[in-house]
Write an enzyme that holds these catalytic residues in place. Structure first.
Site, PDB file in Angstrom:
ATOM      1  N   GLY A  17      55.430  14.636  91.210  1.00 30.53           N
ATOM      2  CA  GLY A  17      56.842  15.002  91.165  1.00 30.53           C
ATOM      3  C   GLY A  17      57.710  14.232  90.185  1.00 30.53           C
ATOM      4  O   GLY A  17      57.377  14.053  89.013  1.00 30.53           O
ATOM      5  N   ARG A  39      47.755   7.012  95.547  1.00 31.03           N
ATOM      6  CA  ARG A  39      46.579   7.793  95.151  1.00 31.03           C
ATOM      7  C   ARG A  39      46.038   7.341  93.784  1.00 31.03           C
ATOM      8  O   ARG A  39      46.582   7.673  92.731  1.00 31.03           O
ATOM      9  CB  ARG A  39      46.924   9.280  95.120  1.00 31.03           C
ATOM     10  N   ASP A  60      51.189   0.740  98.149  1.00 28.93           N
ATOM     11  CA  ASP A  60      51.905   1.367  99.263  1.00 28.93           C
ATOM     12  C   ASP A  60      53.187   0.562  99.455  1.00 28.93           C
ATOM     13  O   ASP A  60      53.132  -0.629  99.802  1.00 28.93           O
ATOM     14  CB  ASP A  60      51.013   1.306 100.515  1.00 28.93           C
ATOM     15  N   VAL A  61      54.332   1.178  99.249  1.00 31.06           N
ATOM     16  CA  VAL A  61      55.595   0.430  99.317  1.00 31.06           C
ATOM     17  C   VAL A  61      55.898  -0.096 100.727  1.00 31.06           C
ATOM     18  O   VAL A  61      56.761  -0.960 100.890  1.00 31.06           O
ATOM     19  CB  VAL A  61      56.802   1.253  98.798  1.00 31.06           C
ATOM     20  N   SER A 140      69.390  11.315  98.102  1.00 36.84           N
ATOM     21  CA  SER A 140      69.263  12.763  98.328  1.00 36.84           C
ATOM     22  C   SER A 140      70.623  13.310  98.734  1.00 36.84           C
ATOM     23  O   SER A 140      71.433  12.578  99.337  1.00 36.84           O
ATOM     24  CB  SER A 140      68.263  13.016  99.463  1.00 36.84           C
ATOM     25  N   TYR A 153      65.423  11.854 108.053  1.00 38.96           N
ATOM     26  CA  TYR A 153      65.326  11.819 106.582  1.00 38.96           C
ATOM     27  C   TYR A 153      66.705  11.586 105.956  1.00 38.96           C
ATOM     28  O   TYR A 153      66.880  10.714 105.109  1.00 38.96           O
ATOM     29  CB  TYR A 153      64.725  13.130 106.055  1.00 38.96           C
ATOM     30  N   LYS A 157      68.293   8.347 103.660  1.00 32.49           N
ATOM     31  CA  LYS A 157      68.905   8.478 102.336  1.00 32.49           C
ATOM     32  C   LYS A 157      70.364   8.015 102.345  1.00 32.49           C
ATOM     33  O   LYS A 157      70.889   7.599 101.309  1.00 32.49           O
ATOM     34  CB  LYS A 157      68.760   9.916 101.832  1.00 32.49           C
ATOM     35  N   PHE A 190      57.359  17.767  97.319  1.00 31.87           N
ATOM     36  CA  PHE A 190      58.159  17.338  98.475  1.00 31.87           C
ATOM     37  C   PHE A 190      58.024  18.289  99.683  1.00 31.87           C
ATOM     38  O   PHE A 190      57.786  17.852 100.810  1.00 31.87           O
ATOM     39  CB  PHE A 190      59.620  17.232  98.010  1.00 31.87           C
TER      40      PHE A 190
END
Ligand code: NDP
Length: 254
Positions: A17, A39, A60-61, A140, A153, A157, A190
């Site tokens: 993305g 990944r 991985d954050v 977002s 979610y 944001k 997403f």
């Protein structure tokens, strides 16, 4: 032309993305980029595509120690991060709060909130030491407008929105810019991730509307970056023309 030849751009969630689009855009402008994500095979193909000015690191954050370790062990050419793009994030579920899975909610909080805090905490000291930097946080429109199915979610944001403004306030006097970009619908993975890998979900969700491409969104971020150093884009909110926010909802007894 903006000279990015001395820039090192650290991107979280660069395996897909918008993150991948940011990497391509900054590399094409001549910057060095650290692309991260979970990944490994996606990072390998990005490295093959974009060449030596791209350094990759599986990350991985949500893993606080791994974030510290990753930033502290970057090769010398990539160690002095001047642009941080806190992009990694996800939505899971998308149903009503009382019906969605608690584990999914905690994953969103860990990734979209704690991940941003982990990475910023690891990167910012170097920016302050060099008195140079630009932090982009990807929020977002869901953090600004209420959307049914977005209770967690959207709240994560909202955190990103306020974190950006407060961090910027604290950095007054330093030559470090802080911006939050708040997109509406952008064509990435997403929706597929939100639908747990259902590849038909994207087409259903965006049926009949024109949405923003990841490359178009990367142009917007790069524009904010290319403003003169004394100009800080605080908040950039963007939607496709075909998208809008909800009306005030009304329940009527029949
Ligand atoms: P994608 O699903 O295409 O990309 C999300 C990226 O985040 C992937 O590279 C993924 O990599 C990474 N990621 C997810 N969890 C983690 C983790 N724990 N650690 C590290 N990386 C992680 O979605 P988008 O490109 O759309 O998402 C980018 C940002 O934009 C997100 O913050 C999202 O919330 C936000 N956004 C997107 C909108 C849209 O319409 N597309 C609208 C509004 C905001 P990997 O799985 O390899 O770790």
């Amino acid at each position: 032309m903006t000279d990015v030849s001395n820039d090192v751009v650290f991107i979280t969630g660069a395996t897909a993305g918008m993150g991948a689009a940011f990497a391509r855009r900054f590399i094409s402008e001549g910057a060095r980029v650290v692309a991260t994500g979970r990944r490994a095979e996606r990072l390998d193909s990005l490295r093959q595509e974009l060449g030596d000015r791209l350094h990759t690191s599986v990350l991985d954050v949500c893993d606080r120690e791994a974030v510290q370790q990753c930033v502290a062990s970057l090769p010398p050419d990539f160690a002095e991060i001047s642009v941080l793009i806190n992009n990694a994030g996800l939505s899971l579920g998308g149903g009503k709060f009382q019906e969605d899975e608690l584990d999914d909610m905690l994953t969103m909080i860990d990734t979209n909130i704690k991940g941003v805090v982990h990475v910023t905490h690891a990167v910012l000291p170097g920016m302050i030491e060099r008195d140079r930097g630009h932090i982009f946080n990807i929020g977002s429109v869901g953090g600004v407008y209420n959307v049914p199915g977005n209770s967690i979610y959207g709240s994560t944001k909202s955190f990103v929105h306020m974190f950006t403004l407060d961090l910027r306030a604290e950095l007054l006097g330093h030559h470090i810019r802080v911006s939050v970009l708040e997109p509406g619908a952008v064509d990435t993975e997403f929706i597929e991730v939100r639908a747990r890998g259902d590849k038909t979900a994207r087409d259903r969700h965006y049926k009949g509307m024109r949405i923003i491409s990841a490359d178009e969104f990367a142009d917007i971020l790069f524009y904010a970056y290319s403003l003169p150093p004394h100009v800080n884009a605080n908040i950039i909110e963007v939607m496709p023309t075909d998208q809008n926010w909800n009306r005030v909802a009304i329940h009527r007894e029949t």
